[in-house]
Write a protein that holds these residues in place. Sequence first.
Motif, PDB file in Angstrom:
ATOM      1  N   GLU A   1       0.868  -1.061   0.017  1.00  0.00           N
ATOM      2  CA  GLU A   1       0.050  -0.028  -0.131  1.00  0.00           C
ATOM      3  C   GLU A   1       0.821   1.226  -0.027  1.00  0.00           C
ATOM      4  OE1 GLU A   1      -2.959   0.141   3.122  1.00  0.00           O
ATOM      5  OE2 GLU A   1      -3.413  -2.247   2.824  1.00  0.00           O
ATOM      6  N   ILE A   2       0.588   2.111  -0.934  1.00  0.00           N
ATOM      7  CA  ILE A   2       1.631   3.608  -1.150  1.00  0.00           C
ATOM      8  C   ILE A   2       0.936   4.464  -1.040  1.00  0.00           C
ATOM      9  CG2 ILE A   2       2.988   4.709  -2.864  1.00  0.00           C
ATOM     10  CD1 ILE A   2       4.101   2.128  -3.774  1.00  0.00           C
ATOM     11  N   ASP A   3       1.334   5.433  -0.203  1.00  0.00           N
ATOM     12  CA  ASP A   3       0.773   6.792   0.239  1.00  0.00           C
ATOM     13  C   ASP A   3       1.300   7.827  -0.830  1.00  0.00           C
ATOM     14  OD1 ASP A   3      -0.061   9.494   0.956  1.00  0.00           O
ATOM     15  OD2 ASP A   3      -0.423   8.518   3.040  1.00  0.00           O
ATOM     16  N   GLU A   4       0.291   8.671  -1.894  1.00  0.00           N
ATOM     17  CA  GLU A   4       0.719   9.311  -2.672  1.00  0.00           C
ATOM     18  C   GLU A   4       0.285  10.774  -2.416  1.00  0.00           C
ATOM     19  OE1 GLU A   4      -1.136   7.637  -6.266  1.00  0.00           O
ATOM     20  OE2 GLU A   4       0.637   6.034  -6.576  1.00  0.00           O
ATOM     21  N   SER A   5      -0.043  10.910  -1.028  1.00  0.00           N
ATOM     22  CA  SER A   5      -0.404  12.343  -0.696  1.00  0.00           C
ATOM     23  C   SER A   5       0.289  13.389  -1.018  1.00  0.00           C
ATOM     24  CB  SER A   5      -0.974  12.230   0.856  1.00  0.00           C
ATOM     25  OG  SER A   5       0.312  11.976   1.411  1.00  0.00           O
ATOM     26  N   LEU A   6       1.727  13.205  -1.238  1.00  0.00           N
ATOM     27  CA  LEU A   6       2.551  14.148  -1.361  1.00  0.00           C
ATOM     28  C   LEU A   6       2.372  14.810  -2.794  1.00  0.00           C
ATOM     29  CD1 LEU A   6       5.911  13.086   0.407  1.00  0.00           C
ATOM     30  CD2 LEU A   6       4.324  14.761   1.237  1.00  0.00           C
ATOM     31  N   LEU A   7       1.824  13.940  -3.722  1.00  0.00           N
ATOM     32  CA  LEU A   7       1.746  14.107  -4.893  1.00  0.00           C
ATOM     33  C   LEU A   7       0.408  14.525  -5.384  1.00  0.00           C
ATOM     34  CD1 LEU A   7       3.597  11.016  -6.504  1.00  0.00           C
ATOM     35  CD2 LEU A   7       4.600  13.142  -5.692  1.00  0.00           C
ATOM     36  N   THR A   8      -0.591  13.885  -4.945  1.00  0.00           N
ATOM     37  CA  THR A   8      -1.816  14.059  -5.238  1.00  0.00           C
ATOM     38  C   THR A   8      -2.916  14.781  -4.156  1.00  0.00           C
ATOM     39  OG1 THR A   8      -2.861  11.827  -4.379  1.00  0.00           O
ATOM     40  CG2 THR A   8      -2.164  12.097  -6.620  1.00  0.00           C
ATOM     41  N   GLY A   9      -2.344  14.883  -2.782  1.00  0.00           N
ATOM     42  CA  GLY A   9      -3.197  15.206  -1.865  1.00  0.00           C
ATOM     43  C   GLY A   9      -4.229  14.542  -1.338  1.00  0.00           C
ATOM     44  N   GLU A  10      -4.495  13.069  -1.858  1.00  0.00           N
ATOM     45  CA  GLU A  10      -5.362  12.019  -1.375  1.00  0.00           C
ATOM     46  C   GLU A  10      -4.537  11.289  -0.355  1.00  0.00           C
ATOM     47  OE1 GLU A  10      -8.100  10.224  -0.422  1.00  0.00           O
ATOM     48  OE2 GLU A  10      -8.487  11.740  -2.081  1.00  0.00           O
ATOM     49  N   ALA A  11      -5.420  11.440   0.863  1.00  0.00           N
ATOM     50  CA  ALA A  11      -4.708  10.756   2.150  1.00  0.00           C
ATOM     51  C   ALA A  11      -4.636   9.398   2.055  1.00  0.00           C
ATOM     52  CB  ALA A  11      -5.229  11.268   3.170  1.00  0.00           C
ATOM     53  N   ASP A  12      -5.728   8.803   1.387  1.00  0.00           N
ATOM     54  CA  ASP A  12      -5.957   7.303   1.386  1.00  0.00           C
ATOM     55  C   ASP A  12      -4.834   6.670   0.799  1.00  0.00           C
ATOM     56  OD1 ASP A  12      -8.231   7.547   2.698  1.00  0.00           O
ATOM     57  OD2 ASP A  12      -9.570   7.830   1.198  1.00  0.00           O
TER      58      ASP A  12
END
Length: 790
Positions: A152-163
């Motif tokens: 599971e990868i967090d892409e919040s730094l790129l997309t702003g989506e926390a899930d």
Amino acid sequence: MSDHARPSPPQANPQGLTTAEVAERMARGEVNDVPVRSSRSTADIVRGNVFTRFNAILGVLFLIIVVAGPIQDGLFGFVIIANTAIGIIQELRAKKTLDSLALIGEAKPTVRRDGTPAPLSTSEIVLDDVIELGPGDKCVVDGEVVEADGLEIDESLLTGEADPVVKRPGDPVMSGSFVVAGSGAFTATKVGRQAYAAQLAEEASRFTLVHSELRTGISQILKYVTWMMIPVAIGLIVSQLYVENHDWREAVRRMVGGIVPMVPEGLVLLTSIAFAIGVIRLGRKQCLVQELPAIEGLARVDTVCLDKTGTLTEGGMDVTELRVLDGDETYAASVLAAFGAADPRPNASLQAIIDAYPDGSDGWHCTGSLPFSSARKYSGATLRDAHGESRTWLLGAPDVLLPPGHPELAGVDEHGARGLRVLLLARATKPLDDPSVMDGIEPTALVVLEQRLRGDAAETLRYFAEQNVSAKVISGDNAVSVGAVAAKLELPGAHSPVDARRLPAGRDEMAKVLEGGSVFGRVTPQQKRDMVGALQSRGHNVAMTGDGVNDVLALKDADIGVSMGSGSEATKAVAQIVLLNNSFATLPSVVAEGRRVIGNITRVSNLFLTKTVYSVLLALLVVIWRVPYPFLPRHLTLLSTLTIGVPAFFLALAPNRERAQPHFVRRVMRFALPMGVIAGIATFVTYLIARHHYHGAGELDAETSAATLTLFLISMWVLAIIARPYTWWRIWLVLAMGLGFLAVLVTPWLQAFFKLKLVGTEGPWTAVGIAVAASVALELVWRWISRRPA
């Protein structure tokens, strides 16, 4: 090299590239050659210190004096050179410190080559490398997943989506994202400046001087000063040319003499130097400041949110007890050993179990796994025994796996009250991928773990309490257990822990509970972020410390994010401050450094802006009264050097433990305005009296000298006020400046150089008397200001 210019890469080899393939790609330039930048380049530093608005203004005025002469009135030009050189040297020293620290804290991803995984520098990665991933690892280049085990990868730094996003083989991964659960591997498809990592590193690791209340306030003040200078300069040149009928050279000198002191040229320089020296001092304590204003920001913080694990406790844990609930101890131990062997990237709790039960898996074989997630609070594995029978096992928090009121929870609370962590090993009747896998589980054993407290944590918490900084322990662990740990460290309010699952959802209601409590357990990553936002909504300046992936969202949103050097790459990427020595006890040093910077820059700003105020006032009075401007540039250069420049340099770097106060501009101007007005009026009165006394005697030098004496004595009293509270070196600093001026008055060649000549006794003693009266007024105003809140 662009993608269409090279052949399509072959199917990724799970063993990674061979040495020959790596060499081939290096020869083609397919290397992740983006340098780690922790600071501005040397060229940027030189440009940033040379090409400033104020160097441009003073540089033009210096050229005017070079043309109009004499060179003695252009002394301020040499001050520009000296100040700029000091700024460049100090920032280069800070750059060297930052660069060396950045290398220590640089990410070293695990790369497979010739079938062997090994940590490599990010700059050594080449196209098509196979890079392993585990919890907390940051994707340093763009790529494509080739292996995934619950990844599971967090892409919040790129997309702003926390899930977090579940990744499977063939899915893309972007540099800048990070792993929150599971493990896997990916092949590098974009490296170097083609990868998003190049942009991320540029933003996340930049040596910056922006977003600071100090610098913003100073820039605001200087902007107003710049606009004021234009009409004043016009008024002065017209007054000197057409009213006083000076020749153009004398008119220009007098105009420059009126304009130069309005520019607080050293203030920006001293602010930069104070910040840069702060970086150097903290660097010696293994503290990497990724953004300079973070020093200032942490000094303004009134609430520190602490993650227990890795901050108050050390990373390691020990198994102290295995309480079997069903079956025998040997059986439970073999399951735990198999559980540990099934996870290639164990967290601290599972590592303690592996250390306690390294062998004895008794033929268990893992056929499926569910990595631990801070959102789930448990992990799982499907294990097949030697007889071919498969069973599903869960390992996690008892109060999450078991329903409320379960009899086994009573014992868990008892252990938690002593600061112990308890994990439940349970057998599930449903497969791992069933959303209701927790239903109907069969408790098998309780694993009791003891955390190691940091030896310096209690002292650090006491420091924050003494400084009126509220500490909030926010953890994903059981609230009672967290409270017990905090109680051992004597944190106020630790005996009343709050279970975050019972926190109100509304921001205002949550903020009320947060302000009243100190310890919060069972906090999810999203709740940590919400808690930071709730505290900020009440006007609190919040710092967040952490080292795990579950802290990233809160670290990003906090006013100041502080990461441990041993923490995940994701936390270090978003934090403004990284404690490379992993010592929570370093934070007081950062706070103290910030307070030194803020307190001292506020102190010396009073000196610079008092000069600006009296310079503007004197220029306006000269235009209104239609008299010659009383000073030549050399006079004000002498005064500025002795009463502002030299003392300000020492005062800006002195120890200072005053608590940081908000409203920088308001606090400085409420001091500088009345002080500058008193100094300007008293000086102008002395000048008018001296003009009357020496009128017709051709003694313009005598009139100027009397005004200079008054202004110097008043400025010395302002300095004496600013230097309080007195220490031996501050007393000597003030006395040395006075002796410097006295040396000018009694040395013939210095008298001639600065055109200072005290004629007779009446004029000089009148100047002294007016200065004494003005100093009394300064003292009364200062006492009145100091008693009133800003």
